[in-house]
Design a protein around this motif. Structure first.
Motif, PDB file in Angstrom:
ATOM      1  N   LEU A  19       0.838  -1.196   0.000  1.00 48.84           N
ATOM      2  CA  LEU A  19       0.000   0.000   0.000  1.00 48.84           C
ATOM      3  C   LEU A  19       0.876   1.250   0.000  1.00 48.84           C
ATOM      4  O   LEU A  19       1.849   1.330   0.746  1.00 48.84           O
ATOM      5  CB  LEU A  19      -0.902   0.035   1.239  1.00 48.84           C
ATOM      6  N   PRO A  20       0.537   2.233  -0.820  1.00 46.11           N
ATOM      7  CA  PRO A  20       1.253   3.508  -0.743  1.00 46.11           C
ATOM      8  C   PRO A  20       1.084   4.126   0.649  1.00 46.11           C
ATOM      9  O   PRO A  20       0.069   3.919   1.317  1.00 46.11           O
ATOM     10  CB  PRO A  20       0.562   4.363  -1.807  1.00 46.11           C
ATOM     11  N   GLU A  21       2.072   4.869   1.065  1.00 49.12           N
ATOM     12  CA  GLU A  21       2.028   5.538   2.365  1.00 49.12           C
ATOM     13  C   GLU A  21       0.779   6.420   2.466  1.00 49.12           C
ATOM     14  O   GLU A  21       0.518   7.254   1.603  1.00 49.12           O
ATOM     15  CB  GLU A  21       3.280   6.406   2.545  1.00 49.12           C
ATOM     16  N   GLY A  22      -0.003   6.184   3.509  1.00 54.57           N
ATOM     17  CA  GLY A  22      -1.178   6.995   3.764  1.00 54.57           C
ATOM     18  C   GLY A  22      -2.390   6.668   2.913  1.00 54.57           C
ATOM     19  O   GLY A  22      -3.435   7.325   3.045  1.00 54.57           O
ATOM     20  N   ALA A  23      -2.301   5.654   2.053  1.00 53.28           N
ATOM     21  CA  ALA A  23      -3.400   5.368   1.121  1.00 53.28           C
ATOM     22  C   ALA A  23      -4.658   4.908   1.845  1.00 53.28           C
ATOM     23  O   ALA A  23      -5.775   5.312   1.483  1.00 53.28           O
ATOM     24  CB  ALA A  23      -2.969   4.312   0.104  1.00 53.28           C
ATOM     25  N   LEU A  24      -4.509   4.062   2.866  1.00 53.46           N
ATOM     26  CA  LEU A  24      -5.693   3.555   3.559  1.00 53.46           C
ATOM     27  C   LEU A  24      -6.413   4.691   4.283  1.00 53.46           C
ATOM     28  O   LEU A  24      -7.643   4.809   4.199  1.00 53.46           O
ATOM     29  CB  LEU A  24      -5.305   2.442   4.529  1.00 53.46           C
ATOM     30  N   ALA A  25      -5.660   5.526   4.973  1.00 50.46           N
ATOM     31  CA  ALA A  25      -6.279   6.662   5.659  1.00 50.46           C
ATOM     32  C   ALA A  25      -6.957   7.596   4.661  1.00 50.46           C
ATOM     33  O   ALA A  25      -8.030   8.145   4.935  1.00 50.46           O
ATOM     34  CB  ALA A  25      -5.215   7.430   6.460  1.00 50.46           C
ATOM     35  N   ARG A  26      -6.352   7.746   3.509  1.00 48.25           N
ATOM     36  CA  ARG A  26      -6.910   8.613   2.461  1.00 48.25           C
ATOM     37  C   ARG A  26      -8.225   8.050   1.930  1.00 48.25           C
ATOM     38  O   ARG A  26      -9.182   8.781   1.708  1.00 48.25           O
ATOM     39  CB  ARG A  26      -5.873   8.720   1.346  1.00 48.25           C
ATOM     40  N   ALA A  27      -8.275   6.729   1.735  1.00 49.06           N
ATOM     41  CA  ALA A  27      -9.464   6.101   1.155  1.00 49.06           C
ATOM     42  C   ALA A  27     -10.633   6.084   2.132  1.00 49.06           C
ATOM     43  O   ALA A  27     -11.779   6.329   1.741  1.00 49.06           O
ATOM     44  CB  ALA A  27      -9.141   4.684   0.695  1.00 49.06           C
ATOM     45  N   ILE A  28     -10.363   5.780   3.405  1.00 47.81           N
ATOM     46  CA  ILE A  28     -11.484   5.591   4.322  1.00 47.81           C
ATOM     47  C   ILE A  28     -12.159   6.907   4.708  1.00 47.81           C
ATOM     48  O   ILE A  28     -13.231   6.898   5.303  1.00 47.81           O
ATOM     49  CB  ILE A  28     -11.066   4.805   5.589  1.00 47.81           C
ATOM     50  N   VAL A  29     -11.548   8.030   4.352  1.00 49.22           N
ATOM     51  CA  VAL A  29     -12.254   9.305   4.497  1.00 49.22           C
ATOM     52  C   VAL A  29     -13.526   9.291   3.646  1.00 49.22           C
ATOM     53  O   VAL A  29     -14.577   9.806   4.047  1.00 49.22           O
ATOM     54  CB  VAL A  29     -11.343  10.479   4.077  1.00 49.22           C
TER      55      VAL A  29
END
Length: 227
Positions: A19-29
């Motif tokens: 996963l790219p850095e910060g991608a999960l946090a970015r998506a779950i917004v």
């Protein structure tokens, strides 16, 4: 086919590629409900989150990892006629999926993911990678892009498209693998795309994820499910 996950809002689907850095946090917004494709459960758990479902043949989910998951979220699908990504697309019903962990990693896996986007075009899905965001073009789409934004169109099968707002725009152009592709174009401003078949990949820079997500979320309708 019975659906495992049904949502009226977008969901985040996580696969096994890095996963790219910060991608999960970015998506779950934008898509707070999380589903894992097999071993995609690992990065979800590492970030202190719990998937609502883990779907796949479980060949990449270690016994130790599996033991940390409630049995109620594990849905093993043993058949080998589809990839884990396709197993998820078949069993999820949502207006849009944000797919992480499917770009990058092994090239054959990535090609299989693109095949899955076309095979299950009735379930709209936007993929986010380290450098790109990729999706299968719907019948019509308006993208409010800035001038100079790279836009690539790559056909997976014969498809006719109309493209406006690009440096090289056309009212009607036939594309096909081995015949004509549309890579390395760029926006001259807001872009309008029209396709006559579910066969065209749109590839944008990763920073366009939110723009593409909003555009796909707001665009009504979807391609009919394949028989």
């Amino acid at each position: 086919m019975d659906k495992i996950v049904r949502k009226f809002e977008p969901i985040t689907l996580v696969g096994g590629a890095p996963l790219p850095e910060g991608a999960l946090a970015r998506a779950i917004v934008h898509a707070p409900d999380i589903v894992a494709a097999d071993g995609g459960a690992a990065p979800i758990l590492r970030q202190g989150l719990m998937p609502q479902a883990v779907i796949g043949d479980m060949d990449s989910l270690s016994g130790k990892l599996k033991a940390t998951l409630p049995a109620s979220v594990i849905y093993e699908v043993a058949e080998q006629d589809s990839t884990d990504f396709e197993k998820c697309l078949m069993r999820i019903e949502a207006p849009l999926i944000a797919g992480l962990g499917f770009l990058g990693g092994r090239l054959d896996h990535q090609l299989a993911v693109f095949h899955g986007l076309m095979r299950f075009a009735g379930q709209r899905c936007l993929l986010l990678g380290e450098n790109e965001t990729v999706f299968l073009c719907p019948a019509r789409l308006e993208l409010p892009l800035d001038a100079g934004t790279p836009v690539s169109l790559f056909p997976l099968a014969p498809v006719r498209g109309a493209m406006r707002g690009l440096k090289w725009s056309f009212d009607a152009l036939d594309f096909a693998p081995g015949h004509r592709i549309g890579t390395s174009n760029e926006a001259s401003g807001p872009v309008s795309l029209t396709m006559n078949a579910p066969a065209m990949l749109c590839i944008l820079p990763a920073h366009c994820f939110e723009i593409a997500f909003k555009a796909l979320r707001e665009q009504p309708g979807s391609w009919p499910a394949r028989a």
